[in-house]
Design a protein around this motif. Structure first.
Motif, PDB file in Angstrom:
ATOM      1  N   MET A  90     -14.605  -5.078  -8.986  1.00  0.00           N
ATOM      2  CA  MET A  90     -14.565  -3.689  -8.538  1.00  0.00           C
ATOM      3  C   MET A  90     -15.051  -2.853  -9.708  1.00  0.00           C
ATOM      4  N   LEU A  91     -16.124  -2.092  -9.504  1.00  0.00           N
ATOM      5  CA  LEU A  91     -16.740  -1.302 -10.564  1.00  0.00           C
ATOM      6  C   LEU A  91     -16.034   0.043 -10.716  1.00  0.00           C
ATOM      7  N   PRO A  92     -16.177   0.694 -11.865  1.00  0.00           N
ATOM      8  CA  PRO A  92     -15.563   2.005 -12.055  1.00  0.00           C
ATOM      9  C   PRO A  92     -16.097   3.019 -11.045  1.00  0.00           C
ATOM     10  N   LEU A  93     -15.204   3.833 -10.487  1.00  0.00           N
ATOM     11  CA  LEU A  93     -15.625   4.801  -9.482  1.00  0.00           C
ATOM     12  C   LEU A  93     -16.627   5.800 -10.035  1.00  0.00           C
ATOM     13  N   ASP A  94     -16.504   6.151 -11.322  1.00  0.00           N
ATOM     14  CA  ASP A  94     -17.359   7.208 -11.857  1.00  0.00           C
ATOM     15  C   ASP A  94     -18.739   6.721 -12.277  1.00  0.00           C
ATOM     16  N   ALA A 131      -6.741  -2.749  -3.329  1.00  0.00           N
ATOM     17  CA  ALA A 131      -5.955  -1.710  -2.652  1.00  0.00           C
ATOM     18  C   ALA A 131      -4.783  -2.336  -1.904  1.00  0.00           C
ATOM     19  N   ALA A 132      -5.021  -3.451  -1.225  1.00  0.00           N
ATOM     20  CA  ALA A 132      -3.952  -4.123  -0.493  1.00  0.00           C
ATOM     21  C   ALA A 132      -2.906  -4.699  -1.444  1.00  0.00           C
ATOM     22  N   TRP A 133      -3.371  -5.368  -2.500  1.00  0.00           N
ATOM     23  CA  TRP A 133      -2.446  -5.973  -3.471  1.00  0.00           C
ATOM     24  C   TRP A 133      -1.549  -4.903  -4.094  1.00  0.00           C
ATOM     25  N   GLN A 134      -2.158  -3.815  -4.546  1.00  0.00           N
ATOM     26  CA  GLN A 134      -1.375  -2.772  -5.209  1.00  0.00           C
ATOM     27  C   GLN A 134      -0.429  -2.068  -4.243  1.00  0.00           C
ATOM     28  N   THR A 135      -0.813  -1.987  -2.959  1.00  0.00           N
ATOM     29  CA  THR A 135       0.085  -1.414  -1.957  1.00  0.00           C
ATOM     30  C   THR A 135       1.277  -2.320  -1.711  1.00  0.00           C
ATOM     31  N   VAL A 136       1.007  -3.602  -1.481  1.00  0.00           N
ATOM     32  CA  VAL A 136       2.065  -4.546  -1.114  1.00  0.00           C
ATOM     33  C   VAL A 136       3.033  -4.807  -2.264  1.00  0.00           C
ATOM     34  N   PHE A 137       2.502  -5.041  -3.466  1.00  0.00           N
ATOM     35  CA  PHE A 137       3.349  -5.512  -4.557  1.00  0.00           C
ATOM     36  C   PHE A 137       3.785  -4.412  -5.528  1.00  0.00           C
ATOM     37  N   GLU A 138       2.949  -3.382  -5.728  1.00  0.00           N
ATOM     38  CA  GLU A 138       3.316  -2.329  -6.674  1.00  0.00           C
ATOM     39  C   GLU A 138       3.991  -1.151  -5.972  1.00  0.00           C
ATOM     40  N   LEU A 139       3.427  -0.683  -4.880  1.00  0.00           N
ATOM     41  CA  LEU A 139       3.993   0.487  -4.206  1.00  0.00           C
ATOM     42  C   LEU A 139       5.172   0.115  -3.315  1.00  0.00           C
ATOM     43  N   VAL A 251      14.986   7.200   0.913  1.00  0.00           N
ATOM     44  CA  VAL A 251      13.621   6.840   1.305  1.00  0.00           C
ATOM     45  C   VAL A 251      12.639   7.483   0.332  1.00  0.00           C
ATOM     46  N   ARG A 252      11.828   6.656  -0.297  1.00  0.00           N
ATOM     47  CA  ARG A 252      10.840   7.183  -1.234  1.00  0.00           C
ATOM     48  C   ARG A 252       9.437   7.019  -0.657  1.00  0.00           C
ATOM     49  N   SER A 253       8.493   7.712  -1.282  1.00  0.00           N
ATOM     50  CA  SER A 253       7.113   7.693  -0.815  1.00  0.00           C
ATOM     51  C   SER A 253       6.190   7.387  -1.988  1.00  0.00           C
ATOM     52  N   ALA A 254       5.115   6.666  -1.716  1.00  0.00           N
ATOM     53  CA  ALA A 254       4.148   6.323  -2.764  1.00  0.00           C
ATOM     54  C   ALA A 254       2.749   6.408  -2.181  1.00  0.00           C
ATOM     55  N   ASN A 255       1.826   6.968  -2.960  1.00  0.00           N
ATOM     56  CA  ASN A 255       0.435   7.103  -2.514  1.00  0.00           C
ATOM     57  C   ASN A 255      -0.463   6.182  -3.323  1.00  0.00           C
ATOM     58  N   LEU A 256      -1.450   5.611  -2.636  1.00  0.00           N
ATOM     59  CA  LEU A 256      -2.330   4.655  -3.278  1.00  0.00           C
ATOM     60  C   LEU A 256      -3.496   5.338  -3.983  1.00  0.00           C
ATOM     61  N   TRP A 257      -3.733   4.951  -5.233  1.00  0.00           N
ATOM     62  CA  TRP A 257      -4.968   5.275  -5.946  1.00  0.00           C
ATOM     63  C   TRP A 257      -5.427   3.978  -6.589  1.00  0.00           C
ATOM     64  N   VAL A 258      -6.332   3.287  -5.918  1.00  0.00           N
ATOM     65  CA  VAL A 258      -6.683   1.938  -6.317  1.00  0.00           C
ATOM     66  C   VAL A 258      -7.384   1.932  -7.674  1.00  0.00           C
ATOM     67  N   ARG A 259      -7.097   0.905  -8.450  1.00  0.00           N
ATOM     68  CA  ARG A 259      -7.729   0.759  -9.772  1.00  0.00           C
ATOM     69  C   ARG A 259      -8.280  -0.656  -9.908  1.00  0.00           C
ATOM     70  N   SER A 260      -9.291  -0.805 -10.736  1.00  0.00           N
ATOM     71  CA  SER A 260      -9.875  -2.107 -11.000  1.00  0.00           C
ATOM     72  C   SER A 260      -8.937  -2.926 -11.882  1.00  0.00           C
ATOM     73  N   ASP A 261      -8.824  -4.226 -11.578  1.00  0.00           N
ATOM     74  CA  ASP A 261      -7.940  -5.097 -12.347  1.00  0.00           C
ATOM     75  C   ASP A 261      -8.426  -6.532 -12.160  1.00  0.00           C
ATOM     76  N   GLY A 262      -9.074  -7.087 -13.181  1.00  0.00           N
ATOM     77  CA  GLY A 262      -9.639  -8.419 -13.067  1.00  0.00           C
ATOM     78  C   GLY A 262      -8.597  -9.495 -12.829  1.00  0.00           C
ATOM     79  N   ALA A 263      -7.421  -9.354 -13.432  1.00  0.00           N
ATOM     80  CA  ALA A 263      -6.374 -10.364 -13.260  1.00  0.00           C
ATOM     81  C   ALA A 263      -5.859 -10.376 -11.819  1.00  0.00           C
ATOM     82  N   GLN A 264      -5.630  -9.193 -11.260  1.00  0.00           N
ATOM     83  CA  GLN A 264      -5.191  -9.128  -9.867  1.00  0.00           C
ATOM     84  C   GLN A 264      -6.275  -9.657  -8.933  1.00  0.00           C
TER      85      GLN A 264
END
Length: 311
Positions: A90-94, A131-139, A251-264
């Motif tokens: 996943m390349l940098p967005l900018d 995006a899916a990994w960070q949603t499921v396991f981090e958020l 009940v808490r809420s979390a919003n996704l902002w996906v980031r690049s992560d080679g290990a994940q």
């Protein structure tokens, strides 16, 4: 080399298929011969300028955040992977750059490509998979035995959320239109229902749930209704606007902002190779057709994840 660039923000017609200089990898970077990139909705937002203040980009800009290809050269200080190795990133967005014959990639963003899928199709994995990994396991922090409602489960990210949640031992209720139902059951969803009737309340779909994952863009008042679908002490994770919290119920809420992560990304690749994660590629188009892909996306004509093949 050939690449697609836009020199100004605007509609899909600002995309130009043109000759550009091949990039040179700097320190900590890898030059990759691109096999394919893929289209993501954020590509449209970057091209139109909607995200210009949040994600400043230098023009002209080469889109394409996903990348699958082979290592062509290593920049200073990079000791691996080997030249010729198949990789994904996943390349940098900018700065992106995947919509080209060659792209430079931060070494830390790379992972070995899956061995069990075509290299071009592997371009469907990086952004959506992360995006899916960070949603499921981090958020959401999903654990075995927990219940999760995935709203928008048939989409590129939602499909991977369902599979990662099932693989983690969660009990999944998948929500999307009927044409996705058979595929979602094949991913292991315990219950598959049509578009969510928010007025019917959580009991109508077996809720409330330990986690609600939302990928459907709805009005703020409908996002507020989703809070009731979260069980006491649970979490709502969303990529399509914030779901209000309910502190009185924990009940808490979390919003996704996906980031690049080679290990994940390497973890995701391992799950693909183990058969625990399947990629659903709806279409394959050529790089010269990328402007048409953007136009089709804007008009709602893309049927699913589209891979874009480099020349």
């Amino acid at each position: 080399m050939k690449a697609v660039r836009f020199h100004t923000f605007g509609g899909s017609d600002v995309l130009r298929y043109e000759d550009v200089d091949r990039p040179v990898p700097g320190a900590g970077e890898v030059l990759v011969r691109v096999t394919a990139t893929s289209f993501n909705p954020v590509d449209d937002h970057l091209r139109s300028g909607v995200l210009a203040e949040m994600i400043p980009v230098a023009l002209p800009y080469v889109p394409g955040i996903d990348l699958a290809g082979t290592v062509a050269a290593l920049g200073a200080g990079v000791t691996g992977p080997e030249v010729g190795a198949p990789v994904v990133a996943m390349l940098p967005l900018d700065s992106a750059g995947g919509a080209a014959e060659y792209a430079v990639v931060p070494a830390g963003s790379l992972a070995p490509a899956p061995r069990t899928t075509e290299l071009a199709d592997a371009a469907a994995l990086p952004l959506t998979g992360l995006a899916a990994w960070q949603t499921v396991f981090e958020l959401a922090g999903l654990k075995s035995g927990q219940t999760v409602l995935v709203n928008g489960a048939g989409g590129a990210v939602g499909s991977l959320v369902v599979q990662l949640a099932v693989d983690a031992g969660a009990r999944v209720t998948a929500v999307d239109a009927p044409p996705h139902a058979e595929r979602l059951r094949g991913y292991g969803a315990e219950r598959v229902v049509g578009p969510l009737d928010l007025a019917a309340g959580p009991a109508a779909v077996g809720g409330p749930f330990d986690a609600v994952v939302n990928h459907v863009r709805v009005a703020p008042e409908d996002l507020a209704r989703l809070t009731a679908y979260v069980a006491d002490g649970g979490v709502a994770a969303s990529s399509a606007g914030p779901v209000p919290e309910a502190p009185e119920r924990g009940v808490r809420s979390a919003n996704l902002w996906v980031r690049s992560d080679g290990a994940q990304l390497a973890e995701l690749v391992a799950k693909v190779d183990a058969g625990a994660l399947r990629l659903h590629v709806a279409d394959r188009r050529s790089l010269a057709e990328l402007a048409d892909v953007h136009a089709d996306a804007g008009a709602g004509r893309l049927s699913g994840k589209t891979v874009v093949l480099a020349p």
